[in-house]
Design an enzyme around this catalytic site. Sequence first.
Site, PDB file in Angstrom:
ATOM      1  N   CYS A 183       0.810  -1.232   0.000  1.00 35.41           N
ATOM      2  CA  CYS A 183       0.000   0.000   0.000  1.00 35.41           C
ATOM      3  C   CYS A 183       0.842   1.281   0.000  1.00 35.41           C
ATOM      4  CB  CYS A 183      -0.968  -0.014   1.174  1.00 35.41           C
ATOM      5  SG  CYS A 183      -0.228  -0.531   2.725  1.00 35.41           S
ATOM      6  N   HIS A 218      -2.174   6.876   3.871  1.00 37.65           N
ATOM      7  CA  HIS A 218      -0.754   6.794   4.247  1.00 37.65           C
ATOM      8  C   HIS A 218      -0.035   8.047   3.734  1.00 37.65           C
ATOM      9  CE1 HIS A 218      -1.379   2.836   5.622  1.00 37.65           C
ATOM     10  NE2 HIS A 218      -0.739   2.123   4.707  1.00 37.65           N
TER      11      HIS A 218
HETATM   12  P1  NAP Z   1      -7.905  -9.222   7.032  1.00 37.54           P
HETATM   13  O1  NAP Z   1      -8.881  -8.168   7.345  1.00 37.54           O
HETATM   14  O2  NAP Z   1      -7.231  -9.929   8.159  1.00 37.54           O
HETATM   15  O3  NAP Z   1      -8.649 -10.349   6.085  1.00 37.54           O
HETATM   16  C1  NAP Z   1      -8.068 -11.583   5.783  1.00 37.54           C
HETATM   17  C2  NAP Z   1      -8.992 -12.450   4.942  1.00 37.54           C
HETATM   18  O4  NAP Z   1      -8.333 -13.724   4.744  1.00 37.54           O
HETATM   19  C3  NAP Z   1     -10.353 -12.773   5.598  1.00 37.54           C
HETATM   20  O5  NAP Z   1     -11.351 -12.811   4.605  1.00 37.54           O
HETATM   21  C4  NAP Z   1     -10.142 -14.171   6.176  1.00 37.54           C
HETATM   22  O6  NAP Z   1     -11.350 -14.943   6.254  1.00 37.54           O
HETATM   23  C5  NAP Z   1      -9.244 -14.777   5.123  1.00 37.54           C
HETATM   24  N1  NAP Z   1      -8.518 -15.929   5.663  1.00 37.54           N
HETATM   25  C6  NAP Z   1      -7.759 -15.975   6.800  1.00 37.54           C
HETATM   26  N2  NAP Z   1      -7.287 -17.228   7.005  1.00 37.54           N
HETATM   27  C7  NAP Z   1      -7.764 -17.989   5.988  1.00 37.54           C
HETATM   28  C8  NAP Z   1      -7.652 -19.372   5.639  1.00 37.54           C
HETATM   29  N3  NAP Z   1      -6.935 -20.238   6.392  1.00 37.54           N
HETATM   30  N4  NAP Z   1      -8.262 -19.809   4.503  1.00 37.54           N
HETATM   31  C9  NAP Z   1      -8.991 -18.961   3.743  1.00 37.54           C
HETATM   32  N5  NAP Z   1      -9.148 -17.625   4.012  1.00 37.54           N
HETATM   33  C10 NAP Z   1      -8.541 -17.155   5.124  1.00 37.54           C
HETATM   34  O7  NAP Z   1      -6.730  -8.662   6.112  1.00 37.54           O
HETATM   35  P2  NAP Z   1      -6.737  -7.367   5.124  1.00 37.54           P
HETATM   36  O8  NAP Z   1      -6.261  -6.170   5.833  1.00 37.54           O
HETATM   37  O9  NAP Z   1      -8.036  -7.336   4.404  1.00 37.54           O
HETATM   38  O10 NAP Z   1      -5.560  -7.762   4.107  1.00 37.54           O
HETATM   39  C11 NAP Z   1      -5.764  -8.780   3.120  1.00 37.54           C
HETATM   40  C12 NAP Z   1      -4.487  -8.915   2.296  1.00 37.54           C
HETATM   41  O11 NAP Z   1      -4.238  -7.677   1.612  1.00 37.54           O
HETATM   42  C13 NAP Z   1      -3.267  -9.203   3.155  1.00 37.54           C
HETATM   43  O12 NAP Z   1      -2.421 -10.108   2.481  1.00 37.54           O
HETATM   44  C14 NAP Z   1      -2.623  -7.821   3.313  1.00 37.54           C
HETATM   45  O13 NAP Z   1      -1.235  -7.896   3.544  1.00 37.54           O
HETATM   46  C15 NAP Z   1      -2.937  -7.181   1.960  1.00 37.54           C
HETATM   47  N6  NAP Z   1      -2.996  -5.710   1.950  1.00 37.54           N
HETATM   48  C16 NAP Z   1      -3.679  -5.029   2.923  1.00 37.54           C
HETATM   49  C17 NAP Z   1      -3.722  -3.618   2.878  1.00 37.54           C
HETATM   50  C18 NAP Z   1      -4.463  -2.783   3.912  1.00 37.54           C
HETATM   51  O14 NAP Z   1      -4.393  -1.541   3.821  1.00 37.54           O
HETATM   52  N7  NAP Z   1      -5.184  -3.395   4.862  1.00 37.54           N
HETATM   53  C19 NAP Z   1      -3.097  -2.953   1.839  1.00 37.54           C
HETATM   54  C20 NAP Z   1      -2.430  -3.680   0.856  1.00 37.54           C
HETATM   55  C21 NAP Z   1      -2.404  -5.056   0.928  1.00 37.54           C
HETATM   56  P3  NAP Z   1     -12.152 -15.120   7.663  1.00 37.54           P
HETATM   57  O15 NAP Z   1     -12.889 -13.832   7.897  1.00 37.54           O
HETATM   58  O16 NAP Z   1     -13.056 -16.261   7.369  1.00 37.54           O
HETATM   59  O17 NAP Z   1     -11.130 -15.405   8.722  1.00 37.54           O
END
Ligand code: NAP
Length: 355
Positions: free
Chosen positions: A153, A246
Amino acid sequence: MISSDFYFRDKIPVAILGATGCIGQKIVQLLERHPWFQIVALCASERSAGKAYGEAVHWLMPTPLPPAIAQMTVQACEPNISCSLVFSALDASVAGEIEWRFAEAGFLVVSNSRNHRLNPQVPLVIGEVNADHLELAKKQPFAKGKIITNPNCSVIGLTLALKPLFDRFGLEAVHAVTLQAVSGAGYPGVGSLDILDNVIPFISGEEEKIEKEPLKILGKLSEQGIQEIPLKISAQCNRVAVTNGHLACLSVKLKQKASRQELIHAWNDFSGEPQQLQLPSAPFQPLHFFEEPTYPQPLLHRSLDKEMAVSIGQLRSCPLLDYKFTLLSHNTVRGAAGAALLNAELLVKKGWVFW
Ligand code: NAP
């Protein structure tokens, strides 16, 4: 090539892996009125699979969850869904293996996760900067499927601001200090007692990503793959008590001398393929320079141009390098969900998506 005014009688069916997380639900929200894509499957962990999406998700978006989406049953992340394009917003602990399995099964995976970003056969794409790198995916070992990634990001805003400087004046060194919003850590993210009235001068793995990913993104595509640029970047990252947006304070050393006005022109004149192709998620103007001495600010500028533009200000000479300035981008839209949509739209226009 499809003409810029094409439209679909039937929208392109898409699925979201990690649909219940912060970025997954941002993709759901952005797709609600998307002119080309329609959600046909929402996938998450075994904890959510089998439940109605409205029950499984802790909806954090400022718009209501559409009833038709709320009623959809969450599926496990198995490659047996009826579409060919999937967005991945999976937790990094599982994204690597699940995305690979989907690509092996013939899906086009557009990912936000870090796992495959530095794989030499995987394009790491910012639509306006290196859309040509999508070709790299043809080197992947899958019969039909592909994995396309968008950068970290903070890297997206930073590299967008560096790209016109790199093209016009050359870059020798960059020093970056980031002030990153709490939504970058997912939900519930950083504990309130840790972040309120506070700044945390550490974000795991973030400095390495900022120092490494731009070298690939600004690199040159050849028969052998991507040749990274030899740029030195030093990053220091801080988590601050801002919800979204950010901020980054940069100092840059240029290869050629340039005036302050030349830098401003380079930013304001910058555009790329998403603007030429008039993609639905493309900002009208990717980089906006502000002369106001107190700009850019997360509260005022994160929503600029569909939350997809980067705001730049505070340009002045730097006693150590050549120039210093401040930039701001929306971390969950320009830095994640919106960037993934833009990549998918590019893939459609370039004829990579079949449905
Ligand atoms: P998050 O809120 O923790 O969401 C994670 C997702 O992954 C949820 O839908 C979760 O499902 C699923 N998940 C977790 N364990 C799993 C498993 N064993 N099998 C299948 N699905 C599973 O994370 P986020 O902030 O949205 O980030 C998602 C990705 O984008 C990450 O890799 C992060 O590094 C990247 N990212 C985030 C941002 C940001 O600003 N937040 C920016 C750029 C990139 P459940 O709800 O069922 O647990």
